[in-house]
Design a protein around this motif. Structure first.
Motif, mmCIF file in Angstrom:
data_model
loop_
_atom_site.group_PDB
_atom_site.id
_atom_site.type_symbol
_atom_site.label_atom_id
_atom_site.label_comp_id
_atom_site.label_asym_id
_atom_site.label_seq_id
_atom_site.Cartn_x
_atom_site.Cartn_y
_atom_site.Cartn_z
ATOM 1 N N GLU A 205 0.818 -1.208 0.000
ATOM 2 C CA GLU A 205 0.000 0.000 0.000
ATOM 3 C C GLU A 205 0.856 1.264 0.000
ATOM 4 N N VAL A 208 1.659 1.756 -3.526
ATOM 5 C CA VAL A 208 0.497 2.318 -4.224
ATOM 6 C C VAL A 208 0.331 3.789 -3.898
ATOM 7 N N LEU A 209 0.497 4.111 -2.650
ATOM 8 C CA LEU A 209 0.260 5.484 -2.212
ATOM 9 C C LEU A 209 1.255 6.438 -2.866
ATOM 10 N N ILE A 212 -0.026 7.142 -6.266
ATOM 11 C CA ILE A 212 -1.173 8.058 -6.212
ATOM 12 C C ILE A 212 -0.677 9.489 -5.972
ATOM 13 N N ARG A 213 0.248 9.612 -5.041
ATOM 14 C CA ARG A 213 0.777 10.948 -4.728
ATOM 15 C C ARG A 213 1.533 11.536 -5.911
ATOM 16 N N ALA A 214 2.045 10.651 -6.761
ATOM 17 C CA ALA A 214 2.755 11.137 -7.952
ATOM 18 C C ALA A 214 1.793 11.463 -9.083
ATOM 19 N N GLY A 215 0.499 11.266 -8.838
ATOM 20 C CA GLY A 215 -0.464 11.676 -9.847
ATOM 21 C C GLY A 215 -1.150 10.549 -10.583
ATOM 22 N N SER A 216 -0.854 9.320 -10.222
ATOM 23 C CA SER A 216 -1.476 8.190 -10.904
ATOM 24 C C SER A 216 -2.964 8.107 -10.612
ATOM 25 N N SER A 217 -3.700 7.654 -11.588
ATOM 26 C CA SER A 217 -5.089 7.257 -11.373
ATOM 27 C C SER A 217 -5.097 5.970 -10.547
ATOM 28 N N ILE A 218 -6.288 5.598 -10.012
ATOM 29 C CA ILE A 218 -6.388 4.310 -9.326
ATOM 30 C C ILE A 218 -6.484 3.153 -10.305
ATOM 31 N N GLY A 220 -5.751 0.279 -12.499
ATOM 32 C CA GLY A 220 -4.599 -0.606 -12.618
ATOM 33 C C GLY A 220 -3.661 -0.546 -11.439
ATOM 34 N N TYR A 222 -4.936 0.472 -7.938
ATOM 35 C CA TYR A 222 -5.587 0.192 -6.660
ATOM 36 C C TYR A 222 -6.994 -0.262 -6.904
ATOM 37 N N PRO A 223 -7.299 -1.541 -7.002
ATOM 38 C CA PRO A 223 -6.364 -2.658 -6.820
ATOM 39 C C PRO A 223 -5.379 -2.765 -7.978
#
Lengths: 234, 234, 234, 234, 234, 234
Positions: A205, A208-209, A212-218, A220, A222-223
């Motif tokens: 996680e 993953v986080l 996300i903080r780098a700008g990724s969408s969820i 592919g 999360y999950p």
């Protein structure tokens, strides 16, 4: 009391549970079919502390005037026997029937429990002297504050039997973990594997986080899909 | 979702709502006949932040084992679609039936919502990882903390339909204002005028408060009589 | 209102109640047969302040549209009459039927009450502007925050009659003590003796607490046996 | 007590209220802006009886041991004074704070109230001896049954003051109507017109109901369009 | 609405569900992993009738004064559209957020629903005119009686969407079964097999019950051992 | 279990308790300082029957999936052991934590309990098959009906320990009396004297009731003055 299981966690699992969030632990329990393990509605008096230990249970029933409006006898009161029996690694877990109409313990007993080395106190009822309680270094979880002493509402019935606490089954010796967000009960039979799986989950996680903080969408992520898993494991 | 009204407030009204207290706003709504606009029982995770935006609603219904104890699909789950659809100026408002028996969102999704530029999150249920949530800069209002993931209790049903949140009707596109004391919903049709009237009311109340602090009685001052009004307007 | 008893505590008792914890006071009341004296479920807006005064009661009943959705008249509203009648040594205690669906007072009236020298405010309902209220130096105890003004839910009925507040009987003139943990009501007839006995109890408990902190068991110490009592009194 | 308004309804209005359903009456009150007039959660002990009278109010506050665990004095107890003061056309309405933890009256007092000719009893608390109560011919509405006598929980405070009962404001002299479905409070100022309008409404609804029973759709019928109104009035 | 699944049960399953108790059906659902299928807290207005049909859902949200204190338009109100859309084999299931502060339907609409041939009404809120409702031959399940019309509390939002009713997920087209003890929701996908398995279970339990009534212990009988099963099947 | 006290009431006391109302018994208990003896909120499934027996207690805790979603073993389940252990003169009293989210027993077990000669069943949770239960001749008191089997919510923990039931302490062997209005628990130590005093009280109250029915005021009669007492005793 002597047959209450304790100290059965490996050092590695102990170490994992000293770090894992209670959220992660509930997820690992849910994966194993345990849906009801979080003690809802309790507040940490010391959100800066973590708690880890083995459940030492104390069961209260409603008071009755001929039993409870009398002098307390430390040699027969289940409450007092519990206070002088808990030790290092124990968490005192009190079943107060979610009744907050009087306290379940006060700060003198809490200080004694601290001196005996216990890892914490959990009650689904109230505590008195909560502001004083915050001053001492003992992780404590309560539903409310009530300044009236416990005998006005509660009769301590017995020790180290299965109890309900905040709607969750607690067996003597179950692993009890607390953090700033609350308390989770881990059944003994799965505690070791849950601990290790929780540690693993938190690493994933965190990965993953960061995405996300780098700008990724969820999508592919999360999950995670196969590519994300490969990237993590790489 | 495309027809959800947003950005209809004038810059002046927007500016007014960035300052007015939620108490003042409820008073202006009450004057217009709206008695039930404050979301009772919610707590700000970030009382130091204000929140202003347009309601993006997400509706949960009770979970069912064949729907929710399965892998989450980001392309079909209403919860995940909402997370990837909110944008700048939106407040995600969740109808969780006031049920706090599991979380409604966790911190990974909250971070994604933050990254997408949303103005805040409001739920009448619980959130998990509340202590982590406090660390990120997103105004969030919750009823409770529960560490168990949402699928243990909730099934996300649909987006941007009228919902009840904490007992108040929320239409997609309604203006949502939050401060340290809580959240108020302003129906779209009156949002502009309520904003301006709230600004005016706060000027008057500041004037009254100074008189009170200077030792004045409330007589003739609160509510103001003609002389006080003249003095204020002078 | 003129016959409401106040200032009947001796300086010694007043001094004692300025220091005793509300927990200790409930214990002394319990010893005298009063089991229900603590106002459960209220929160101090200023846990850093203590409160001591004589109860000035204000009773609310449910609102009715023809009475309450009209301009407030400071010369007839029981709420407003109360605000301009409380004085030094008074605690305004409001019976709001534990109903938190609207405020019972806001910060302008609270500031006026402060200016009049009152010792505090206690309500079993909600207050609005709680964050502003925390800024002013007035001990206040509330069940919740609700930003909607009181007339949406409450009609002020009368002053200085016996009321229930948070489930406890409050007579006009009863002694009201508040600390960080909450509020206790002391019936007038026993206030003097309870004050002095509480002071005595706290000395004994401090002695006990030091023994516990030094590693003593509770056996013979809490409750104390003859030897411990002799040691304390020695 | 002498200035409590009673008998102000015309014979025609009295007759209308002896027949109108409490549902119809709430609708007429809602049309006049009164939204909160039905006493929710109460049960009729005699659903076969109707009740119509003027409110005689009795207010309870929480008990206190020094006041209530003593012999009852019929010359000072507000409860006993009420029992010997109600008369023909009165409905005794008790504010018990919705607290069902003890009774508010028992069957001996209820029989005396019946003998005095009162029209009924309404309590938002409990009654004892409910099964005996069903045997006597007095319309009574209760929230629950509790067999413990009232002094265990309640202190009777005063008579014929404005009260809240089941969340509704009841003024002394308000009209109280009960049927099998519950109790509605009609403010004195609108009682006459509400009575007559209710009668009119029931005639219209009976007409509508016959059409529905004959197979009509609700379209144009409920609510009625001009043609349906003309047919009704014709 | 046209794609709501109905009439998919075989005649044999329909027949089985016209006889099986709701207790038996919950047991068959529990065996298949569905733990939360019984609508707790509802009362049958006609315990002498059974109910079987397909869910036609109606969702209410909190009222808002500008939407609901106006004349009802039968061509736009979701409530009225539902009343004129239900037909033979349908059960109208209302999501009223468990809010009993006003009615959700009254007896005129209930009579129209009866005339349209619907199989019943289920609401997790209140109904008005309950005593009149008992007179008509329509199976109805309610949480409470409240005589105030629905617009005082509820706004009808939409039809035939997934809802929560009394804490249970109800999908349009789910099978709804009611008996004197309450209502159970059977998900469409398992309705056929649950029906047949329930029938089988009841035969077995009748056999067991006869043994118990003849004096047998539960040992080997309930649950049955191999010998008892053989005896039953023989 | 063998040391649970039973049959200690004299024939005279037994006879008295077969007639005294539960209201009278609570009054006698209150006179002796026992304030909390009535099981609030329970309903008699057979209000036409009385119940008298000695408490046989059964304690439930929250279920856990690994313990309760498995086949029931009659030789280890505390519930099943209880069913096969109760006998003539016993009342099975179940502590279900006031949780009505599933049943605590169903009608097959109830029939077995009836066959074993028990005097009744009391649960502070729910029962299933309530309508079937009403058909059999066993006094039963329940909080609610829930059709889901007990294992969905409850784990039977132990037998004949002190429990809380509906907020009241129940010791194994306490006397349990039920009538149409509910259930009262009489502590063993005072059961004999309470029984005889209750009988005496009812004679006095019948005398009072006759005077009231003959038109007497309550003054001097209820409570009785010396003259009335003399007349009664004469």
């Amino acid at each position: 009391m002597s047959d209450r299981p304790t100290q059965y966690l490996s050092p590695e699992a102990t170490n994992a549970l000293q770090r894992a969030s209670t959220a992660t632990i509930t997820t690992q329990l849910l994966k194993r079919g345990f849906r009801n393990t979080f003690l809802a509605g309790l507040t940490a008096t010391r959100p800066d502390m973590r708690m880890l230990g083995y459940a030492f249970t104390l069961r209260y029933v409603p008071m009755r005037e001929d039993l409870d409006l009398v002098d307390i006898d430390n040699t027969t009161s289940a409450q007092r026997l519990a206070v002088e029996a808990v030790g290092p690694g124990d968490v005192l877990v009190i079943d107060a029937r979610n009744d907050t109409g009087a306290a379940t313990l006060g700060n003198i007993l809490a200080e004694r429990i601290l001196m005996r080395g216990a890892a914490g106190i959990v009650t689904d009822g109230a505590m008195r002297d909560t502001s004083a309680l915050r001053e001492i270094g003992l992780a404590t979880y309560i539903r409310a504050t009530h300044q009236t002493q416990s005998t006005a509402r509660h009769h301590p019935a017995d020790l180290n039997v299965p109890i309900g606490c905040a709607g969750v089954l607690v067996m003597p010796g179950d692993v009890v973990v607390g953090d700033a967000d609350g308390v989770v009960i881990i059944p003994q039979a799965v505690a070791e594997e849950v601990a290790l799986a929780a540690q693993e989950q938190e690493l994933r996680e965190e990965f993953v986080l960061e995405k996300i903080r780098a700008g990724s969408s969820i999508l592919g992520v999360y999950p995670p899909n196969a590519a994300t898993i490969a990237e993590f494991e790489g």
